[in-house]
Design an enzyme around this catalytic site. Sequence first.
Site, PDB file in Angstrom:
ATOM      1  N   HIS A 168     -10.166  12.500 -17.724  1.00 61.01           N
ATOM      2  CA  HIS A 168      -9.538  12.006 -18.959  1.00 61.01           C
ATOM      3  C   HIS A 168      -8.070  11.640 -18.720  1.00 61.01           C
ATOM      4  CE1 HIS A 168      -9.019  11.883 -23.408  1.00 61.01           C
ATOM      5  NE2 HIS A 168      -7.783  12.246 -23.103  1.00 61.01           N
ATOM      6  N   GLU A 169      -7.334  12.548 -18.109  1.00 62.81           N
ATOM      7  CA  GLU A 169      -5.907  12.301 -17.887  1.00 62.81           C
ATOM      8  C   GLU A 169      -5.682  11.210 -16.849  1.00 62.81           C
ATOM      9  OE1 GLU A 169      -3.625  13.440 -19.780  1.00 62.81           O
ATOM     10  OE2 GLU A 169      -4.957  14.765 -20.894  1.00 62.81           O
ATOM     11  N   HIS A 181      -5.719   7.862 -18.531  1.00 67.99           N
ATOM     12  CA  HIS A 181      -4.415   7.525 -19.125  1.00 67.99           C
ATOM     13  C   HIS A 181      -3.450   7.019 -18.053  1.00 67.99           C
ATOM     14  CE1 HIS A 181      -5.338   8.912 -23.090  1.00 67.99           C
ATOM     15  NE2 HIS A 181      -5.441  10.194 -22.773  1.00 67.99           N
TER      16      HIS A 181
END
EC number: 3.4.24.-
Length: 428
Positions: free
Chosen positions: A21-22, A25
């Site tokens: 997820h990170e 980003h």
Amino acid sequence: MSYLVTIIAFIIVFGVLVTVHEYGHMFFAKRAGIMCPEFAIGMGPKIFSFRKNETLYTIRLLPVGGYVRMAGDGLEEPPVEPGMNVKIKLNEENEITHIILDDHHKFQQIEAIEVKKCDFKDDLFIEGITAYDNERHHFKIARKSFFVENGSLVQIAPRDRQFAHKKPWPKFLTLFAGPLFNFILALVLFIGLAYYQGTPTSTVEQVADKYPAQQAGIQKGDKIVQIGKYKISEFDDVDKALDKVKDNKTTVKFERDGKTKSVELTPKKTERKLTKVSSETKYVLGFQPASEHTLFKPIVYGFKSFLIGSTYIFSAVVGMLASIFTGGFSFDMLNGPVGIYHNVDSVVKAGIISLIGYTALLSVNLGIMNLIPIPALDGGRILFVIYEAIFRKPVNKKAETTIIAIGAIFMVVIMILVTWNDIRRYFL
């Protein structure tokens, strides 16, 4: 020993989901030219780190969570503010190249300064009284400059490298990329499982005791070719036909040893719980399909599994949100880390394949939950970007910061309540 296996599995599953997820980003942030000073796996004290270009990659002590720090995202305040005493190192143009926050450094020819004014977002300067002449000076911050703390360098982002000063589209992509990468991970896992296990066919592999198929005399190796008036060419057709036939008496045709036979039977109605707030009614014959290994079918089957799982989870999330307004909400609808640990414990006992499938569903869930329009989540921050795109101006910075802070407090309170509820349900 089983507890240790569960703990390790939980750490790996949770770590993979958050890291992916990170990373989503960070991937789109860097493509947009946004500076990312740190990418962290885990939380708490740093136990290992290395620097690649302008990003410090760290592994932290607590194996839960993770984050990417993006310059100018409004989630962190600069470590320097008026009234502080810091040391600065200047270049030949009298610009600041290093702002030193403690004594753990090896820099020489530095100046001590009491900060009176400073700006790290737009004009990038420090104004203050220097110790060597007790006079007030204004220093620009060099384009390539650093905070120095505990021996580590954190680069100061120029204005054009900050999230806040990017256009709405790259902001949107950067925020949406976290959930997007969770969806991509889930899709890859579903397709991988389909390649490993094979895709189901309409041929019978095993018949369940006391179910309609066994009672009608259907055997291993029989190939289902028709249910009622519906032709069967693949296993998905079986489910579709049974959804239409329901639990009405019907004729099932199958091939055995090159001959077509038919039997009459009544499909069995079953209820399968999907989530804490939703269930699914299915009609079954009671057989396990044989699998086949092909080159392209697993891709299609994995994509179908992803869509089905996503639809179920999305429906459950919408139902949960609706229940807040209809009065049917319960914290039993939510799972925190303790609840996920309990589920992992159950899934681990079923084997690695079940754990991978659960990880895929959990990844979808993480992606969808992060798109809920709560200010502290990606979905809430995307709303700010949509506002900026529509009205051609960003949300007032103080208002945005306040709203995000309120959202963060709300999420912390919810997490505490969910965690306590999970502990009460599973361990007390």
